[in-house]
Scaffold this active site. Structure first.
Site, PDB file in Angstrom:
ATOM      1  N   TYR A  55       0.865  -1.181   0.000  1.00  0.00           N
ATOM      2  CA  TYR A  55       0.000   0.000   0.000  1.00  0.00           C
ATOM      3  C   TYR A  55       0.894   1.221   0.000  1.00  0.00           C
ATOM      4  O   TYR A  55       1.818   1.310   0.826  1.00  0.00           O
ATOM      5  CB  TYR A  55      -0.894   0.000   1.246  1.00  0.00           C
ATOM      6  CG  TYR A  55      -1.795   1.205   1.367  1.00  0.00           C
ATOM      7  CD1 TYR A  55      -1.535   2.214   2.309  1.00  0.00           C
ATOM      8  CD2 TYR A  55      -2.910   1.356   0.550  1.00  0.00           C
ATOM      9  CE1 TYR A  55      -2.355   3.318   2.424  1.00  0.00           C
ATOM     10  CE2 TYR A  55      -3.740   2.465   0.666  1.00  0.00           C
ATOM     11  CZ  TYR A  55      -3.459   3.446   1.603  1.00  0.00           C
ATOM     12  OH  TYR A  55      -4.267   4.550   1.711  1.00  0.00           O
ATOM     13  N   ASP A 101       9.414   2.591  -0.550  1.00  0.00           N
ATOM     14  CA  ASP A 101       8.392   3.301   0.210  1.00  0.00           C
ATOM     15  C   ASP A 101       8.623   2.970   1.689  1.00  0.00           C
ATOM     16  O   ASP A 101       8.235   1.899   2.157  1.00  0.00           O
ATOM     17  CB  ASP A 101       6.994   2.868  -0.251  1.00  0.00           C
ATOM     18  CG  ASP A 101       5.917   3.563   0.571  1.00  0.00           C
ATOM     19  OD1 ASP A 101       4.722   3.350   0.285  1.00  0.00           O
ATOM     20  OD2 ASP A 101       6.270   4.294   1.523  1.00  0.00           O
ATOM     21  N   LYS A 126       4.855   9.464   8.600  1.00  0.00           N
ATOM     22  CA  LYS A 126       4.583   8.943   9.955  1.00  0.00           C
ATOM     23  C   LYS A 126       5.596   9.448  11.001  1.00  0.00           C
ATOM     24  O   LYS A 126       5.509  10.586  11.458  1.00  0.00           O
ATOM     25  CB  LYS A 126       4.506   7.409   9.909  1.00  0.00           C
ATOM     26  CG  LYS A 126       3.339   6.904   9.036  1.00  0.00           C
ATOM     27  CD  LYS A 126       3.234   5.398   9.017  1.00  0.00           C
ATOM     28  CE  LYS A 126       2.299   4.907   7.945  1.00  0.00           C
ATOM     29  NZ  LYS A 126       0.878   4.915   8.340  1.00  0.00           N
TER      30      LYS A 126
END
Ligand code: KE4
Length: 429
Positions: free
Chosen positions: A144, A239, A267
Site C-alpha cells: 500500500y 516506500d 509517519k
C-alpha cells in the site's frame, strides 16, 4: 466494557462524515462492532470517550515510536506555536529537517517535504516519470502506497481490508500504466521488465511490507530487484513511510543489502503531525520545480509545527541510537510471550516481526507474499481483536496491518498484553 458514548458519537459522525471516519481503516468494518472514539493519549495508553484505558499498539498507524506526547516533542511544538503556525515562506527549520533526513538516510541526497505519505509516493512516481521520460510503474500486490490513483490497484491496508484493492474511480487508462508483480517473486518482475522493455519508469516497493500484515523482502529478491533496475534503467523507490525510522535509525534500507534511488518517508518523521517526504539522488530530485520542470507543490509543506515535531524526533533518534536496541528487546519479549502462548494452546499461527513492527496471521503456513497473507482467517482475527479490546489492548482493527511496539511500552504493559493474548485466544477457541 461500556462504550455507549462511542456508539452515540459514531451515530452522529456518520451524519456528517462518510462512514463516520476520516480514514476507512478506523471504522472497524473488517472486525465488526463500533469504532472506539479516543479522547486522550499518554505514553503507551489511549483513553476513550467512555473513560476506558487501552494499551495502544497502533501508535496512530506508526508515528508514535515514543508513545503519546513524549516531552521532547511536546515542548518543541509548544515553542513553535509561540512563533506562528505557518508562514508559506522558506524557513531555516526546513533546511535543518532536510539535513537530518539526508544524514540519517545517506541514499537521500536531496529531499522535499510534503504533508502525507500519499503525497510523498505520488510525487516520487511523478519525478521518476519526469526524469526517465517513461510512463509505466511496477508495484507489488498487497503493498500500500497511499491512495493516489495509480497505487489503488491490488493495494494493501484499508483497500485490502475493505475488499476494494482496486478502487472504483481509478480510470482504465491510469490503471494500465501500473504493472503488478508478486512480492518476493523476482520472476514476476523479470517477466514485466521483459514485456515492457524501455517503458518502465520505476518500481515502488515497501522493502519491509506492513500493509498486508508484516512481510520482509528476502535478501535474494531485493538484490535481484536492484540488479534488474540497474540493467533496465528503472528507478527503484523504497516506500519507507512506515519503516522509515521504525526498524532502524536508517530505516529498512539500513538493514537490507541494497540502496534505492529514491525513498519516501512519513509517519514517524512528523512526530504525530501531518508530514511526508520524498528524496533520493541529486540528479533525480533536481528535476523538481523550481530547480527543474516536474511540478509538485504544497501550501503547508515544511510547515513549522510539523518541522518542529520532526526535528525533535530525528534529533532524539540521532542522539539516542540505543533506542532501537531497547525497541528490539521490548518487541522480542512480546513476541516470545505470544509464541509461548501459541505453544501452550497448541496453536501455530504465523508470526512475522521486524524490529518493533509485527503481525500474527491467523494462518498456519509461512506468509511471504500477498497470496499467503490473504489465506488468513480474518473472521477469527475479528473475534481475537474484540477479545483483546475487552481486555484493554488496542490492536489494529484489521488483519492486514502491523502491531507497533513503542519506547513507551513498559514491561507491565507487555506482560498484561501477553496475558490478554493467552486469554483471548483461549476464549475464541
Ligand atoms: P498516508 O497518506 O496515509 O499518510 O500514507 C500512505 C502510506 C504510504 N506508504 C505506506 C507504506 C503506508 O503504510 C501508508 C499508510 N499506512 C496506512 C496504515 N497501514 C495508513 C492508515 C490509514 O490509511 O488510515
Amino acid at each position: 466494557m461500556n462504550n455507549s458514548k462511542s456508539i452515540k458519537l459514531f451515530e452522529e459522525a456518520r451524519n456528517y462524515i462518510p462512514g463516520g471516519v476520516n480514514s476507512p481503516v478506523r471504522a472497524f468494518k473488517s472486525v465488526g462492532g463500533t469504532p472506539i472514539f479516543m479522547e486522550r493519549g499518554e505514553g503507551s495508553k489511549m483513553y476513550c470517550s467512555d473513560g476506558n484505558e487501552f494499551i495502544d499498539y497502533i501508535g496512530s498507524w506508526g508515528p508514535h515510536l515514543f508513545g503519546f506526547n513524549p516531552p521532547f516533542i511536546k515542548n518543541a511544538l509548544l515553542e513553535a506555536i509561540e512563533k506562528g503556525t505557518s508562514f508559506g515562506t522558506p524557513t531555516e527549520m526546513e533546511t535543518e529537517m532536510a539535513k537530518l533526513v539526508t544524514e540519517l538516510v545517506p541514499s537521500i541526497e536531496k529531499v522535499r517535504m510534503v504533508n502525507s505519505g500519499t503525497e510523498a509516493t505520488m510525487s516520487a512516481v511523478r519525478v521518476a516519470r519526469g526524469y526517465s521520460g517513461r510512463e509505466k510503474i511496477i508495484k507489488f500486490e498487497g503493498c500500500y502506497h497511499g491512495h493516489a490513483d495509480y497505487f489503488l490497484i491490488k493495494a494493501g491496508s484499508g483497500a485490502l481490508t475493505l475488499g476494494v484493492p482496486t478502487s472504483p474511480g481509478v480510470t482504465t487508462a491510469t490503471a494500465s500504466d501500473t504493472l503488478l508483480a508478486d512480492y518476493n517473486n523476482i520472476d514476476s518482475v523479470k517477466e514485466l521488465a521483459k514485456a515492457n522493455k524501455g517503458e518502465i519508469a520505476a518500481v515502488i516497493i515497501e522493502p519491509i511490507a506492513g500493509n498486508m500484515g508484516v512481510i520482509r523482502s528476502s535478501d535474494d529478491f531485493i538484490i535481484e530487484l536492484r540488479k534488474i533496475c540497474d540493467k533496465e534503467g528503472i528507478i527503484l523507490i523504497f516506500d519507507e513511510v512506515m519503516t522509515g525510522f521504525r526498524v532502524s535509525a536508517g530505516g529498512a534500507q539500513a538493514l537490507l543489502p541494497v540502496e534505492p534511488d529514491m525513498t519516501t518517508l512519513g509517519k514517524i518523521i512528523g512526530g504525530g503531525l501531518p508530514v511526508g517526504a520524498f528524496g533520493g539522488k541529486k540528479e533525480i530530485m533536481d528535476c523538481l520545480a523550481p530547480a527543474g520542470t516536474v511540478y509538485q507543490a504544497g501550501t503547508l509543506s515544511g510547515n513549522p509545527l510539523a518541522m518542529a515535531a520532526g526535528i525533535a524526533t530525528l534529533k532524539h533518534i540521532k542522539e539516542n541510537p540505543g533506542v532501537y536496541d531497547t525497541l528490539e528487546e521490548k518487541s522480542a519479549y512480546l513476541a516470545a510471550g505470544f509464541a509461548d502462548n501459541l505453544r501452550k494452546l497448541g496453536l501455530n499461527y504465523t508470526m512475522n516481526r521486524v524490529g518493533s513492527m509485527m503481525c500474527m496471521f491467523f494462518a498456519d503456513t509461512e506468509v511471504n507474499n500477498f497470496n499467503d497473507a490473504i489465506g488468513s482467517d480474518t473472521e477469527l482475527y475479528g473475534k481475537y481483536f474484540h477479545e483483546m479490546l475487552q481486555r484493554g489492548v488496542y490492536l489494529a482493527p484489521a488483519q492486514f496491518e502491523a502491531l507497533f511496539v513503542s519506547m513507551a511500552h513498559s514491561k507491565e504493559d507487555l506482560d498484561k498484553t501477553i496475558d490478554a493474548h493467552y486469554e483471548s485466544l483461549r476464549a475464541i477457541g
